[in-house]
Design a protein around this motif. Structure first.
Motif, mmCIF file in Angstrom:
data_model
loop_
_atom_site.group_PDB
_atom_site.id
_atom_site.type_symbol
_atom_site.label_atom_id
_atom_site.label_comp_id
_atom_site.label_asym_id
_atom_site.label_seq_id
_atom_site.Cartn_x
_atom_site.Cartn_y
_atom_site.Cartn_z
ATOM 1 N N PRO A 31 -49.442 -9.184 -1.619
ATOM 2 C CA PRO A 31 -49.462 -10.341 -0.714
ATOM 3 C C PRO A 31 -48.736 -11.561 -1.274
ATOM 4 O O PRO A 31 -48.084 -12.291 -0.530
ATOM 5 C CB PRO A 31 -50.959 -10.620 -0.530
ATOM 6 C CG PRO A 31 -51.597 -9.281 -0.699
ATOM 7 C CD PRO A 31 -50.786 -8.587 -1.760
ATOM 8 N N ALA A 32 -48.831 -11.793 -2.579
ATOM 9 C CA ALA A 32 -48.181 -12.962 -3.169
ATOM 10 C C ALA A 32 -46.664 -12.899 -3.071
ATOM 11 O O ALA A 32 -45.980 -13.926 -3.124
ATOM 12 C CB ALA A 32 -48.600 -13.118 -4.632
ATOM 13 N N ASP A 33 -46.111 -11.666 -2.946
ATOM 14 C CA ASP A 33 -44.652 -11.510 -2.895
ATOM 15 C C ASP A 33 -44.108 -11.478 -1.470
ATOM 16 O O ASP A 33 -42.883 -11.333 -1.277
ATOM 17 C CB ASP A 33 -44.238 -10.210 -3.606
ATOM 18 C CG ASP A 33 -44.509 -10.268 -5.101
ATOM 19 O OD1 ASP A 33 -44.682 -11.399 -5.610
ATOM 20 O OD2 ASP A 33 -44.546 -9.211 -5.742
ATOM 21 N N VAL A 34 -44.987 -11.613 -0.461
ATOM 22 C CA VAL A 34 -44.538 -11.535 0.934
ATOM 23 C C VAL A 34 -43.484 -12.594 1.261
ATOM 24 O O VAL A 34 -42.432 -12.274 1.835
ATOM 25 C CB VAL A 34 -45.742 -11.628 1.906
ATOM 26 C CG1 VAL A 34 -45.264 -11.861 3.332
ATOM 27 C CG2 VAL A 34 -46.560 -10.358 1.845
ATOM 28 N N PRO A 35 -43.682 -13.889 0.921
ATOM 29 C CA PRO A 35 -42.654 -14.887 1.266
ATOM 30 C C PRO A 35 -41.286 -14.560 0.682
ATOM 31 O O PRO A 35 -40.265 -14.689 1.362
ATOM 32 C CB PRO A 35 -43.219 -16.189 0.682
ATOM 33 C CG PRO A 35 -44.691 -15.977 0.642
ATOM 34 C CD PRO A 35 -44.869 -14.529 0.304
ATOM 35 N N ALA A 36 -41.262 -14.144 -0.599
ATOM 36 C CA ALA A 36 -39.979 -13.833 -1.231
ATOM 37 C C ALA A 36 -39.322 -12.635 -0.566
ATOM 38 O O ALA A 36 -38.092 -12.613 -0.371
ATOM 39 C CB ALA A 36 -40.188 -13.566 -2.718
ATOM 40 N N ARG A 37 -40.137 -11.630 -0.210
ATOM 41 C CA ARG A 37 -39.577 -10.442 0.422
ATOM 42 C C ARG A 37 -39.014 -10.771 1.806
ATOM 43 O O ARG A 37 -37.932 -10.287 2.190
ATOM 44 C CB ARG A 37 -40.661 -9.357 0.533
ATOM 45 C CG ARG A 37 -40.208 -8.063 1.202
ATOM 46 C CD ARG A 37 -39.063 -7.437 0.440
ATOM 47 N NE ARG A 37 -38.627 -6.192 1.073
ATOM 48 C CZ ARG A 37 -37.381 -5.741 1.061
ATOM 49 N NH1 ARG A 37 -36.422 -6.430 0.433
ATOM 50 N NH2 ARG A 37 -37.072 -4.601 1.655
ATOM 51 N N ILE A 38 -39.720 -11.612 2.555
ATOM 52 C CA ILE A 38 -39.238 -12.019 3.881
ATOM 53 C C ILE A 38 -37.931 -12.782 3.755
ATOM 54 O O ILE A 38 -36.994 -12.582 4.524
ATOM 55 C CB ILE A 38 -40.305 -12.863 4.603
ATOM 56 C CG1 ILE A 38 -41.500 -11.976 5.000
ATOM 57 C CG2 ILE A 38 -39.717 -13.530 5.852
ATOM 58 C CD1 ILE A 38 -42.641 -12.727 5.613
ATOM 59 N N GLN A 39 -37.841 -13.686 2.743
ATOM 60 C CA GLN A 39 -36.608 -14.431 2.539
ATOM 61 C C GLN A 39 -35.446 -13.513 2.213
ATOM 62 O O GLN A 39 -34.319 -13.690 2.686
ATOM 63 C CB GLN A 39 -36.799 -15.464 1.422
ATOM 64 C CG GLN A 39 -35.620 -16.416 1.255
ATOM 65 C CD GLN A 39 -35.350 -17.218 2.522
ATOM 66 O OE1 GLN A 39 -36.257 -17.849 3.068
ATOM 67 N NE2 GLN A 39 -34.121 -17.176 3.011
#
Length: 884
Positions: free
Chosen positions: A734-742
């Motif tokens: 979950p913590a890596d979701v923003p980076a993955r979306i970017q």
């Protein structure tokens, strides 16, 4: 010189010594008369007393009432600044008797005050009476010693007052001051009475009759008195000036505007300074009483007044907002008498600045519209009235401004058409003003209050209690009984149910009667002041007045509601800390499901500011300190630092709510506000606070929606569930979701760029086969014509530039097709501009795809059309134009 402050104080002090209760001015927004747009007379707050629906103790009162006349029947707006006594805002001094003293005492008080306390010379005064009122005529001779020629009988409605088609009415007696023979005009009743020599300073209304529907007029058992004296008018007399704008208050305001605007109040500029001073008062007081600028109802009138003042500031040379810089002097002059003005100062200044910035942008558009509308007109023509009204209504251009602008061009305005449009808008404004008011008080509720008295509210400490049924309302009228299955409203002598007010919704629950009947309460409202009405349906049994019952509030609903209400107070303080002291409450909704809080602020609340507000509120919640309440006088509470809501009218005693500890200042509470709602016992009872929405409501007003307690926990749980679902789909923690979306967004942008480049190359090359070989010849001119599927109009410029670069000399045509529609672009190299014009060529092709014309420059032009299927025909048409 007697200052305006002194006159106001001396008037109230005089009548207080005569046994009158000094009553604070009511709000400019009438609470008990939705037919009025604004409070426009001193008697408005006493209307229900005069009609017998309410009683006052003592039965005599004195006030200095804030009044606005700028909309509906009483509209002085267009005269303000150009006459000596027209104002949009004014103070009305008045003394009132509710069935106590009558004509003799009223005349005696008036004469004693103006000739004794105020020291006006008797030879400068004359009075009028209604032609048939011999009693008043004789009393003036007896008390004032006036000769017959100075007691003028008037037989018209000017000297007979009526509240409406029916109801209390009676003769009037007006007191006039003679400004001297050097000023044109005659006494009242004479042919030249409209002159300025004799000025009415006080009107005494003797309510002694009741007008009945059939036309009969009967004597009232307890005649009453209603008087009104314009403070600005009497100040002009006592200060020895003939023009209200020369009294000390206006001198101070105009001196300030001269300094701020660097413009002297003389010549043509004098009227503008007077407009600004007057309108500064009305707009500031309206905002202090809770009105915000908008496009309907009271807000619409407020915005019109604002813009008229701002236009005059513009005429005086203002290029930046200035109105907000004038508020401080107004507060200095009037803030002591009207503390609500001082409390609202920051909010007033912020709203005025934002409105003036907005108006300065529309001002340019309005002038451009006038230029456009007159483009085809010639000297002697008349601008359509509808256009002139649009300038007035939308851009704040009064008719005289438009006429002035056109006069220099030898043109006029169709005033008949303008007035037709104006009347249409006035009808809309009146309708909006009526709808924006509170529901008209029904006579039945005053009858209930008269019979049963006010309801004793137990709900601050109890959610259950015993009560006796005092009244039943069914079908809109009082009833003796209520049967099973019937809906109705019940009134008890006491109740733990909270009646909707202050933004907090009314309680729900059940009422169980000793006789076995059960009434389900869906809502609780306050009627006629403090009569609590329990609305619902009788589930079983039957009821009669006098029945005893146990009233049981829905505790879960109440607890959630009071948690949300307490959170609004904490959030109000946090908003002021984070955004600034200009923040003030403009409205709220507090229910069991959520809270909504409207507040003054220009611009969106930024994400980091939202986070700080949430953190501050939750920090106070975690303090888990006791919530304290105390009753005190309103002035004492405000002096102690309590925040009061603008537009609210408080009684003699108020509840002061104190919550949390301010850790930045030792021994100081976090939140102190006046509030009559129900609240948590400790801040920790709120449990959790979460903002879920922020947005604009109107100009200068924002709205925050939030959740507390279990609703906030469930919201966060749902958000966490969404985050986990997204993480699982992306196969990352979950913590890596923003980076993955970017990363995915970056990859998508790259692919879109690559696709666009591929389409561009395909379009330039024309695809496979002979057509991709290069430009063809049309006569002696190189020509590239391509149809590009899926290429948007904004990409055509790049295709044209590249094609021209490849050819060196020639004409390029590209037609992009999307959703069946065509976008055309034509480019001509510089060496051929003398032979071919891109604008003419694109027009030749536009007609084939259903377009109309086109535009651009000789070297590049664009057009469009709905018939993309005819793209090749468009290219052929352009080729034909080249060959011609």
């Amino acid at each position: 010189m007697t200052s305006l402050r002194d006159i106001r104080s001396n008037f109230l002090s005089f009548f207080e010594k005569q046994g009158h209760a000094v009553v604070p001015s009511s709000s400019l927004v009438p609470k008990d008369d939705p037919t009025l747009l604004f409070t426009n007379a001193g008697m408005v707050q006493f209307k229900n007393v005069f009609t017998g629906q309410e009683r006052r103790d003592p039965p005599r009162a004195a006030t200095t009432q804030k009044c606005v006349r700028a909309g509906g029947k009483h509209n002085d707006l267009d005269n303000v600044g150009y006459t000596a006594r027209h104002h949009t805002f004014f103070e009305m001094l008045g003394n009132f008797s509710f069935g106590d003293y009558f004509k003799e005492d009223a005349i005696d008080y008036a004469w004693s005050l103006i000739t004794g306390e105020f020291g006006l010379p008797k030879d400068k005064l004359l009075v009028t009476v209604f032609a048939e009122d011999d009693e008043a005529f004789d009393l003036w001779k007896k008390i004032a010693g006036l000769p017959d020629e100075k007691i003028i009988r008037i037989g018209t409605s000017d000297n007979f007052w009526m509240m409406g088609d029916t109801g209390p009415c009676g003769p009037c007696s007006e007191i006039f001051y003679d400004h001297g023979a050097d000023i044109p005009g005659g006494p009242p009743g004479s042919p030249d009475e409209d002159g300025d020599r004799f000025i009415e300073i006080w009107n005494l209304v003797f309510m002694q009759f009741e007008q009945q529907a059939g036309g009969d007029r009967i004597s009232l058992p307890k005649p009453s008195i209603d008087t009104g004296m314009g403070l600005e008018r009497i100040a002009a007399v006592l200060q020895g000036v003939h023009n209200n704008y020369e009294i000390d208050l206006f001198k101070a305001l105009i001196d300030n505007s001269q300094e701020v605007l660097s413009s002297k109040a003389e010549g043509d500029a004098l009227a503008s300074h007077r407009v600004i001073a007057d309108h500064l008062r009305s707009t500031s007081f309206l905002m202090a009483d809770g009105v915000t600028p908008s496009n309907e109802g009271r807000g619409y009138v407020l915005r019109r007044i604002m813009r008229r003042a701002m236009r005059h500031a513009h005429l005086l040379g203002a290029t930046e907002p200035v109105m907000h810089r004038l508020v401080g002097e107004l507060v200095n002059q009037m803030g002591d008498a009207f503390p609500e003005l001082r409390r609202a100062q920051a909010s007033i200044e912020a709203t005025l600045e934002a409105e003036e910035e907005r108006f300065q942008r529309t001002l340019g558009r309005g002038l451009a519209l006038l230029d456009e509308a007159t483009m085809g007109m010639k000297e002697g023509d008349a601008l359509p009235g509808e256009t002139a009204f649009k300038l007035y209504d939308t851009y704040g251009f009064p008719l005289d401004l438009t006429q002035d602008a056109l006069r220099a061009r030898g043109m006029t305005v169709d005033e008949t058409g303008f007035n037709t449009s104006m009347e249409r808008q006035r009808e809309m404004a009146r309708a909006a003003g009526f709808q924006s008011g509170e529901a008209a008080p029904e006579t039945v509720w005053f009858a209930v209050k008269e019979a049963a008295g006010e309801t004793d509210f137990l709900g601050y400490t109890q959610t259950e209690g015993e009560g006796t049924l005092q009244a039943i309302i069914a079908g809109g009228d009082m009833a003796e009984t209520l049967d099973s299955g019937q809906s109705g409203e019940l009134v008890f002598d006491r109740t733990p149910f909270y009646g909707e007010s202050g933004g907090q919704i009314g309680d729900a629950g059940v009422i169980e009667f000793e006789n076995g009947a059960r009434f389900v309460v869906h809502d609780t409202q306050k009627r006629a002041g403090d009569v609590f009405s329990h609305a619902g349906v009788l589930e079983s049994g039957s009821l009669s007045r006098g029945d005893k019952a146990r009233l049981i509030v829905d505790k879960t609903r109440r607890n959630r509601t009071r948690s949300n209400h307490s959170a609004t107070h904490l959030m109000h303080r946090a908003l002021r800390d984070v955004l600034g002291s200009h923040v003030s409450q403009k409205g709220s909704y507090v229910g069991p499901d959520r809270l909504r809080f409207d507040f003054s602020h220009n611009g969106a609340v930024k994400p980091d500011e939202v986070a700080r507000i949430e953190a501050d509120v939750n920090a106070v919640i975690r303090q888990n300190v006791e919530v304290r309440t105390e009753e005190m006088a309103p002035d004492a509470a405000i002096e102690a630092g309590a925040l009061a809501l603008f537009g609210e009218k408080y009684g003699d005693r108020v509840r002061v709510l104190t919550m949390g500890d301010d850790l930045s200042v030792q021994n100081k509470p976090y939140s102190v506000e006046l509030c009559g709602g129900t609240h948590v016992a400790r801040t920790g009872d709120i449990a959790l606070f979460k903002i879920v929405g922020e947005g604009a409501v109107s100009a200068g007003v924002r709205r925050i929606e939030a959740l507390t307690g279990e609703a906030a926990r469930q919201y966060l749980e749902n958000q966490a569930g969404l985050a986990k679902t997204s993480a699982d789909a992306l196969k990352v923690p979950p913590a890596d979701v923003p980076a993955r979306i970017q990363t995915l967004l970056d990859e998508r942008k790259q692919m879109e760029r690559q696709l666009a480049e591929a389409k561009k190359q395909l379009a330039i090359g024309g695809g496979a086969g002979p057509a991709a070989a290069g430009p063809e010849k049309v006569g002696d001119t190189n020509f590239i014509g391509r149809v590009a599927e899926g290429v948007g109009g904004k990409d055509l410029r790049g295709l044209i530039d590249e094609a021209k670069s490849r050819m060196g000399s020639g004409v390029a045509v590209f037609i992009g097709i999307n959703d069946g529609k065509a976008a055309l672009a034509v480019g001509v190299t510089d060496d051929l501009k003398d032979r071919f014009n891109a604008v003419e060529l694109v027009k030749a092709g536009a007609g084939e795809v259903g377009g109309k014309g086109g535009g651009g420059r000789p070297d590049f032009a664009q057009a469009g059309g709905p018939d993309g299927a005819n793209a090749q025909k468009a290219i052929d048409a352009i080729k034909a134009a080249l060959a011609a």
